[in-house]
Design a protein around this motif. Sequence first.
Motif, PDB file in Angstrom:
ATOM      1  N   ALA A  38      11.918 -64.405 -23.737  1.00  0.00           N
ATOM      2  CA  ALA A  38      12.138 -63.302 -24.678  1.00  0.00           C
ATOM      3  C   ALA A  38      12.425 -61.998 -23.921  1.00  0.00           C
ATOM      4  O   ALA A  38      13.219 -61.165 -24.363  1.00  0.00           O
ATOM      5  CB  ALA A  38      10.929 -63.130 -25.596  1.00  0.00           C
ATOM      6  N   THR A  39      11.767 -61.830 -22.763  1.00  0.00           N
ATOM      7  CA  THR A  39      12.035 -60.645 -21.950  1.00  0.00           C
ATOM      8  C   THR A  39      13.491 -60.634 -21.496  1.00  0.00           C
ATOM      9  O   THR A  39      14.150 -59.595 -21.502  1.00  0.00           O
ATOM     10  CB  THR A  39      11.116 -60.627 -20.707  1.00  0.00           C
ATOM     11  OG1 THR A  39       9.800 -60.975 -21.103  1.00  0.00           O
ATOM     12  CG2 THR A  39      11.106 -59.263 -20.056  1.00  0.00           C
ATOM     13  N   LEU A  40      13.971 -61.811 -21.128  1.00  0.00           N
ATOM     14  CA  LEU A  40      15.368 -61.927 -20.696  1.00  0.00           C
ATOM     15  C   LEU A  40      16.313 -61.549 -21.834  1.00  0.00           C
ATOM     16  O   LEU A  40      17.292 -60.821 -21.637  1.00  0.00           O
ATOM     17  CB  LEU A  40      15.633 -63.370 -20.231  1.00  0.00           C
ATOM     18  CG  LEU A  40      17.027 -63.676 -19.729  1.00  0.00           C
ATOM     19  CD1 LEU A  40      17.335 -62.860 -18.487  1.00  0.00           C
ATOM     20  CD2 LEU A  40      17.173 -65.162 -19.420  1.00  0.00           C
ATOM     21  N   THR A  44      18.997 -58.436 -22.156  1.00  0.00           N
ATOM     22  CA  THR A  44      20.401 -58.603 -22.551  1.00  0.00           C
ATOM     23  C   THR A  44      20.761 -57.640 -23.685  1.00  0.00           C
ATOM     24  O   THR A  44      21.817 -57.011 -23.667  1.00  0.00           O
ATOM     25  CB  THR A  44      20.648 -60.056 -23.002  1.00  0.00           C
ATOM     26  OG1 THR A  44      20.039 -60.925 -22.043  1.00  0.00           O
ATOM     27  CG2 THR A  44      22.119 -60.361 -23.096  1.00  0.00           C
ATOM     28  N   VAL A  45      19.852 -57.515 -24.647  1.00  0.00           N
ATOM     29  CA  VAL A  45      20.098 -56.586 -25.757  1.00  0.00           C
ATOM     30  C   VAL A  45      20.234 -55.153 -25.217  1.00  0.00           C
ATOM     31  O   VAL A  45      21.111 -54.394 -25.644  1.00  0.00           O
ATOM     32  CB  VAL A  45      18.955 -56.675 -26.793  1.00  0.00           C
ATOM     33  CG1 VAL A  45      19.051 -55.549 -27.808  1.00  0.00           C
ATOM     34  CG2 VAL A  45      18.982 -58.021 -27.485  1.00  0.00           C
ATOM     35  N   HIS A  85      18.355 -49.588 -28.910  1.00  0.00           N
ATOM     36  CA  HIS A  85      18.151 -49.341 -27.477  1.00  0.00           C
ATOM     37  C   HIS A  85      16.765 -48.736 -27.244  1.00  0.00           C
ATOM     38  O   HIS A  85      16.082 -49.090 -26.278  1.00  0.00           O
ATOM     39  CB  HIS A  85      19.244 -48.398 -26.956  1.00  0.00           C
ATOM     40  CG  HIS A  85      19.426 -48.454 -25.461  1.00  0.00           C
ATOM     41  ND1 HIS A  85      19.942 -49.553 -24.824  1.00  0.00           N
ATOM     42  CD2 HIS A  85      19.170 -47.563 -24.481  1.00  0.00           C
ATOM     43  CE1 HIS A  85      19.992 -49.330 -23.517  1.00  0.00           C
ATOM     44  NE2 HIS A  85      19.527 -48.110 -23.282  1.00  0.00           N
ATOM     45  N   PHE A  86      16.357 -47.849 -28.122  1.00  0.00           N
ATOM     46  CA  PHE A  86      15.051 -47.201 -27.965  1.00  0.00           C
ATOM     47  C   PHE A  86      13.905 -48.187 -28.207  1.00  0.00           C
ATOM     48  O   PHE A  86      13.025 -48.348 -27.370  1.00  0.00           O
ATOM     49  CB  PHE A  86      14.928 -46.015 -28.931  1.00  0.00           C
ATOM     50  CG  PHE A  86      13.566 -45.386 -28.924  1.00  0.00           C
ATOM     51  CD1 PHE A  86      13.169 -44.568 -27.885  1.00  0.00           C
ATOM     52  CD2 PHE A  86      12.660 -45.628 -29.950  1.00  0.00           C
ATOM     53  CE1 PHE A  86      11.897 -44.002 -27.862  1.00  0.00           C
ATOM     54  CE2 PHE A  86      11.391 -45.065 -29.938  1.00  0.00           C
ATOM     55  CZ  PHE A  86      11.018 -44.254 -28.891  1.00  0.00           C
ATOM     56  N   TRP A  87      13.919 -48.863 -29.341  1.00  0.00           N
ATOM     57  CA  TRP A  87      12.831 -49.798 -29.642  1.00  0.00           C
ATOM     58  C   TRP A  87      12.900 -51.013 -28.733  1.00  0.00           C
ATOM     59  O   TRP A  87      11.869 -51.594 -28.374  1.00  0.00           O
ATOM     60  CB  TRP A  87      12.870 -50.207 -31.113  1.00  0.00           C
ATOM     61  CG  TRP A  87      12.544 -49.045 -32.010  1.00  0.00           C
ATOM     62  CD1 TRP A  87      13.420 -48.316 -32.763  1.00  0.00           C
ATOM     63  CD2 TRP A  87      11.257 -48.440 -32.196  1.00  0.00           C
ATOM     64  NE1 TRP A  87      12.757 -47.306 -33.409  1.00  0.00           N
ATOM     65  CE2 TRP A  87      11.426 -47.358 -33.097  1.00  0.00           C
ATOM     66  CE3 TRP A  87       9.982 -48.701 -31.710  1.00  0.00           C
ATOM     67  CZ2 TRP A  87      10.372 -46.553 -33.499  1.00  0.00           C
ATOM     68  CZ3 TRP A  87       8.932 -47.901 -32.121  1.00  0.00           C
ATOM     69  CH2 TRP A  87       9.135 -46.838 -33.004  1.00  0.00           C
ATOM     70  N   GLY A  88      14.113 -51.386 -28.347  1.00  0.00           N
ATOM     71  CA  GLY A  88      14.269 -52.499 -27.410  1.00  0.00           C
ATOM     72  C   GLY A  88      13.627 -52.179 -26.067  1.00  0.00           C
ATOM     73  O   GLY A  88      13.079 -53.061 -25.404  1.00  0.00           O
ATOM     74  N   ALA A 252      12.214 -65.350 -29.503  1.00  0.00           N
ATOM     75  CA  ALA A 252      13.180 -64.289 -29.209  1.00  0.00           C
ATOM     76  C   ALA A 252      13.765 -63.729 -30.507  1.00  0.00           C
ATOM     77  O   ALA A 252      13.946 -62.510 -30.645  1.00  0.00           O
ATOM     78  CB  ALA A 252      14.281 -64.812 -28.297  1.00  0.00           C
ATOM     79  N   LEU A 253      14.046 -64.622 -31.471  1.00  0.00           N
ATOM     80  CA  LEU A 253      14.566 -64.147 -32.758  1.00  0.00           C
ATOM     81  C   LEU A 253      13.541 -63.265 -33.460  1.00  0.00           C
ATOM     82  O   LEU A 253      13.894 -62.246 -34.062  1.00  0.00           O
ATOM     83  CB  LEU A 253      14.931 -65.333 -33.653  1.00  0.00           C
ATOM     84  CG  LEU A 253      16.279 -65.997 -33.361  1.00  0.00           C
ATOM     85  CD1 LEU A 253      16.488 -67.198 -34.276  1.00  0.00           C
ATOM     86  CD2 LEU A 253      17.418 -64.995 -33.521  1.00  0.00           C
ATOM     87  N   ALA A 254      12.265 -63.639 -33.368  1.00  0.00           N
ATOM     88  CA  ALA A 254      11.218 -62.839 -34.009  1.00  0.00           C
ATOM     89  C   ALA A 254      11.167 -61.448 -33.376  1.00  0.00           C
ATOM     90  O   ALA A 254      11.141 -60.429 -34.082  1.00  0.00           O
ATOM     91  CB  ALA A 254       9.863 -63.534 -33.874  1.00  0.00           C
ATOM     92  N   VAL A 255      11.185 -61.396 -32.037  1.00  0.00           N
ATOM     93  CA  VAL A 255      11.149 -60.096 -31.356  1.00  0.00           C
ATOM     94  C   VAL A 255      12.385 -59.279 -31.733  1.00  0.00           C
ATOM     95  O   VAL A 255      12.293 -58.095 -32.075  1.00  0.00           O
ATOM     96  CB  VAL A 255      11.079 -60.287 -29.822  1.00  0.00           C
ATOM     97  CG1 VAL A 255      11.264 -58.955 -29.112  1.00  0.00           C
ATOM     98  CG2 VAL A 255       9.763 -60.925 -29.423  1.00  0.00           C
ATOM     99  N   GLY A 256      13.550 -59.943 -31.700  1.00  0.00           N
ATOM    100  CA  GLY A 256      14.790 -59.250 -32.053  1.00  0.00           C
ATOM    101  C   GLY A 256      14.735 -58.690 -33.465  1.00  0.00           C
ATOM    102  O   GLY A 256      15.168 -57.564 -33.723  1.00  0.00           O
ATOM    103  N   SER A 257      14.171 -59.466 -34.394  1.00  0.00           N
ATOM    104  CA  SER A 257      14.096 -58.983 -35.779  1.00  0.00           C
ATOM    105  C   SER A 257      13.203 -57.763 -35.879  1.00  0.00           C
ATOM    106  O   SER A 257      13.514 -56.809 -36.587  1.00  0.00           O
ATOM    107  CB  SER A 257      13.547 -60.076 -36.698  1.00  0.00           C
ATOM    108  OG  SER A 257      14.229 -61.272 -36.485  1.00  0.00           O
TER     109      SER A 257
END
Length: 459
Positions: A38-40, A44-45, A85-88, A252-257
């Motif tokens: 998920a860090t990876l 990327t994001v 970008h900020f929350w990421g 990763a999808l959960a974190v992205g959401s």
Amino acid sequence: MRAVVGWLDDRLGLSANIKPLIEHPVPPTGWDYTIGSATLIAFTVQVVTGVALAFTYVPTPDHAYESLEFITRGAILGGIVRGIHFWGASAMVLLVCAHAAQVFLVGAFKYPREVNWLSGTLLLVFTFGMAFTGQLLRWNQDAYWAVVVGAAQAARAPLIGDWLTGILFAGQSVGGATLTRFYATHVFMIPAVIFGLLGVHLYLVIRHGVSDPPVPGVVVDPKTYKQRYEELVHKIGVPFWPDAGWKDVVFALAVGSIVLILALWLGPPELGNKADPTIVRAYPRPDWYFLWYFALLALMPVSIEDLFIIGFPLLIGLLFVLLPFIAPFGERSPRRRPWAVGIVAVFGVSVAALVNVGSNAPWSPDLGNLAVPEQVRQGLSPTAAQGAQVFEQRGCINCHTIAGVGGERGPELTRVGGRLTADELTWRILNGGRNMPAYGATLTPQETTALVEFLSTQK
Ligand code: HEC
């Protein structure tokens, strides 16, 4: 079509090399093993949104703030991209730390994965480097002054202070050159280093395999480990894709959401006012990932603070580097390593408590519109009266209390005229001090004289 695919596959060797990689057997692992991947993804994001921002962002003091304003309000989807970008960035810092904690807890840094750990340590350091350099690019008051305070603190490091500020900030104070340097570091240098380190890190994950979930009583012994691992993977291993990898995708999808929801719902942080080196009416407070460190510095006894500024990060770094050599073998299970669990718990609780202290500490300036009280103004000479005005306009009053009005970041100045001579006052104003900016470059000689005359009357 088939001919084209066949041609490409033959020339690139995909099914010969990549397919076995994707399907290589791994030990069955739990959800905690998905933090690394998920860090990876988070990285990327950040790269994708960062490139998008760089299309419009202008890294000069004249235009940085304005271009971000435009990105946030004018550009199509700009506010959302900045928000991601900020929350990421927060997500990435959290994930990197969580990944390090998890690897530490399950003893996956032990033989033969010591270099995995060391490359991971560097990735952790450079992630914080990204967070630190990114903040200044906003070029607003809060970020600007947070970095000024950071520069003042770095300058106080024993022996290497001047050298350090020269390298980090391209001079002894924060200015246009600092912005350019931070920008180049943030978009070229550190990302390039991170890409390289990621290559090493991932190669090593493949080389040594995903660590088997620890079992209490099963110890790491360099003589038998590799053979035992082979047998284990042979016996109960599953193909990475899809049997183990689906968990990584879900997490990763959960974190992205979550990041996307925060970006849509709360958006990027307000920019506030543009950076102005002449007015300290700001909240020199770093983003949360450094807040705990600033809070720690504020709570330190002054006498050891200078040593601490550079000594503490060095000590933590040294412990990280030494860890796989201090405990390369033996038990891996956290159930048999209570001290490991204790360290992570103490560290987590302390950082959370310090972030909390940092966001409420009285050592921040008072941002109200403050005025020197009437009783102080009475009977001042014209020069001193002008000094009182400068004291308000330049934000001295936001850090210093006079006759009950003002901030508490600096010492009270109600009786400073009895304590310091005119020379001492001038020196302090021009040179600044511990957490006080230097005004030498921004005040006119006349303003300085007026300020000194005003402060000299305060007895
Ligand atoms: C960001 C907060 C901040 C601002 C703004 C600020 N100061 Fe300070 N000031 C401090 C701190 C903190 C100290 C203590 C410095 C030290 O001990 O090294 C200090 C120390 C001083 C001292 C010495 C006090 C003593 O008792 O030794 C004087 C005089 C002073 N400031 C005047 C000013 C003047 C005049 C201005 C405006 C031009 C100003 N300060 C702006 C934070 C600030």
